[in-house]
Design an enzyme around this catalytic site. Structure first.
Site, PDB file in Angstrom:
ATOM      1  N   ASP A  89       0.872  -1.166   0.000  1.00 45.91           N
ATOM      2  CA  ASP A  89       0.000   0.000   0.000  1.00 45.91           C
ATOM      3  C   ASP A  89       0.919   1.229   0.000  1.00 45.91           C
ATOM      4  O   ASP A  89       2.148   1.086   0.154  1.00 45.91           O
ATOM      5  CB  ASP A  89      -0.895  -0.053   1.239  1.00 45.91           C
ATOM      6  N   ASP A 119      -0.094   4.871   1.536  1.00 40.80           N
ATOM      7  CA  ASP A 119      -0.251   5.693   2.725  1.00 40.80           C
ATOM      8  C   ASP A 119       0.005   4.883   3.989  1.00 40.80           C
ATOM      9  O   ASP A 119      -0.593   3.829   4.206  1.00 40.80           O
ATOM     10  CB  ASP A 119      -1.661   6.298   2.780  1.00 40.80           C
TER      11      ASP A 119
END
Length: 585
Positions: free
Chosen positions: A130, A132
């Protein structure tokens, strides 16, 4: 190379210290079993207390002379009963204090990777990430920004009172993993067994009394039918929402602040409307790009560069590992951040880059095809027959991703910070290995390594053990002493919460039980760590083994001696013998 705390010699040393250090043996190895001081065990006779046998069926002492056990086992209390009970208490407390320096030397390395499930990096060929709070870590300024923008949206778009601008973001108010009762407007922490941790229920910015909580919920248990759905959402009749995203910290704080304002001014309001309005305002901060533009305009203020994400990606690339990125953030935002963290050529490290993936729908919805994005953000209409390195793709779905790449099963390891949106479906439906990034872990471990915390928790467990063993004696004198111990225990328990967070305590525990967050973390993450940089401490052949913790009905069996740290073992053994001799005299 693995961190020092996980070297074999250090582990064996820690184990040996635990075994030899009197009162801590039960505390640290099997916290569920009664804890006794060496004085109590010595006077109880040669046979140890039996596992699985109630106190009334334990072996009687063979030597009743000068025996605390014999006094407590008698049917009637002797005149000096309370003195003997307090003698056991004082001896246990002394042993606790004396053993703290030894136990404190076995601190946990915050850069360790912890395993819920056995997993070897030798088997991992493809690494997914991912963006963030996995590759990019943000400063506290970002939460303040989200709070302020959402607050202003409530005022300008939803006609909330102008006076709300007086409220500012409170950085240390909430913790991740909390539940919010949408209809009652209550923020709370719930444990793995659906019980509310009393003392952690807030209406607005103020705690709700235990009595009121028990009255509202007819106890402290939250029924399954009103808990949040699988993804933590309040939907389909569920009245609870669980906040699992780090981005949700400003949302929880804003909900609490607006609730506080309405209560302070005796304004009648509908809690369901408030929840939906705050949810929409927070969504607008992201969806309308307000937050993205602010971060891109001042990247150094909002992104922390110190997590060594570049070094991790470079290490994996040099070892020939495939890598991909799947994020819900837009390309411009990711490109700006990754260029700052890694460099302009960051895309060369990834075999596939997917933006605006719409997780968790990405893992379940088969209908959305991939769409290619140009460097300027324009969407192309051509059909995607393969996912090419250097290209940027939008939306899509995991089933199409698997078909086009062939990256299936346990050879794939995906890292993310959201337990539900990033990890749950991958491990349950697709057999990928999963790694959870928990930034709060580093702070909590540092707290747990302090002498204050070690002393507090070990004495609390020792005191609990005394209460558990002495409660079988029903004479007034014994009960009076036990009641004093219970009061001391109850006064200490909030301290173990407040040391982490004054309102809600630790992310991982509700007093002694795991939190609901911990339960989901252990179910959906094979491994977890404070940041992706922890991978730098391990070679890519390393196997992670979960700790074998005893079940409630099991007795722990550990080797009594080790080749590591013989001096420490000998010293502890000698100290114990010397102490027992002193007590006997």
């Amino acid at each position: 190379m693995a961190p020092a705390s996980f070297r074999l010699s250090s582990l064996l040393k820690h184990r040996d210290c635990v075994q030899k250090a009197g009162v801590f043996r039960t505390v640290l190895r099997a916290p569920h079993r009664p804890l006794t001081s060496s004085l109590w065990r010595r006077n109880a006779g040669a046979a140890p207390l039996g596992v699985g046998r109630p106190p009334s069926h334990r072996p009687a002492a063979t030597n009743y002379a000068a025996s605390v056990y014999s006094v407590c086992s008698s049917s009637s209390a002797s005149p000096d009963l309370t003195e003997r009970l307090w003698a056991v208490y004082n001896e246990t407390r002394r042993q606790t204090k004396d053993s703290i320096p030894v136990i404190s030397t076995n601190s946990v390395d915050p850069d360790t990777i912890f395993a819920n499930n056995e997993m070897s990096l030798r088997d991992i060929e493809i690494y997914g990430f991912d963006y963030d709070y996995t590759l990019a870590f943000y400063s506290s300024h970002l939460h303040t920004l989200i709070f302020n923008i959402a607050r202003d949206i409530l005022i300008s778009n939803h006609r909330y009172p102008e006076e709300l601008r007086k409220y500012e973001y409170i950085p240390n108010f909430a913790v991740r993993g909390l539940h919010y009762d949408v209809q009652k407007a209550l923020l709370m922490k719930i444990d793995a067994f659906h019980y509310i941790q009393l003392g952690t229920v807030y209406r607005g910015l103020h705690p709700v009394s235990d009595e009121e909580v028990i009255a509202m919920y007819e106890g402290s248990h939250v029924p399954l039918e009103i808990m949040s759905d699988f993804y933590g959402k309040s939907s389909h009749g569920h009245t609870m929402k669980q906040f699992m995203d780090i981005f949700s910290l400003p949302e929880m704080t804003l909900l609490s602040c607006v609730n506080d304002f309405f209560m302070r001014h005796n304004i009648d309001y509908e809690p369901v409307h408030l929840y939906k309005d705050v949810k929409e305002a927070i969504r607008d901060v992201h969806v309308k790009g307000i937050m993205y533009r602010a971060v891109e305009a001042d990247i150094e203020k909002y992104i922390c560069y110190g997590e060594q994400s570049h070094a991790v990606l470079k290490k994996l690339s040099e070892h020939g590992k495939k890598m991909f990125l799947i994020t819900n953030s837009p390309f411009d935002f990711v490109d700006r951040g990754m260029s700052y963290i890694v460099g302009k050529d960051w895309r060369d490290l990834f075999d596939v880059v997917i933006v605006q993936a719409d997780k968790p729908s990405f893992f379940n919805d088969r209908r959305k095809p991939f769409r290619r994005v140009t460097d300027r953000g324009a969407l192309l209409w051509d059909r995607i027959h393969r996912l090419e390195k250097g290209q940027i793709y939008k939306q899509g779905n995991l089933y199409e991703f698997l078909r086009l790449t062939g990256w299936r099963g346990s050879k794939v390891l995906y890292f993310g910070d959201h337990i539900y949106s990033d990890l749950a479906d991958l491990t349950l439906k697709h057999g990928w290995r999963t790694g959870a990034i928990i930034p709060e872990l580093r702070k909590e471990i540092k707290i747990m390594n302090t002498e204050q915390y070690v002393h507090m928790t070990t004495w609390l467990q020792a005191l609990t053990g005394l209460i558990e063993q002495m409660q079988v004696h029903r004479d007034p004198a014994s009960q009076a002493v036990v009641e004093e111990w219970i009061k001391e225990r109850e006064s200490m328990r909030p301290q173990t919460k407040d040391i982490f967070n004054a309102q809600f305590g630790s992310l991982f525990r509700t007093y002694h039980n795991p939190t609901y967050f911990s339960r989901r973390l252990s179910r959906f993450a094979d491994i977890y760590m404070a940041s992706i940089s922890c991978l730098l401490n391990y070679d890519l052949q390393h196997t992670f083994f979960p700790r074998r913790t005893p079940l409630q009905h099991e007795s722990p069996h550990w080797p009594e001696h080790s080749a590591a740290g013989p001096d420490v073992s000998s010293q502890l053994h000698t100290t114990k013998e010397r102490e027992e001799d002193r007590v006997q005299k």
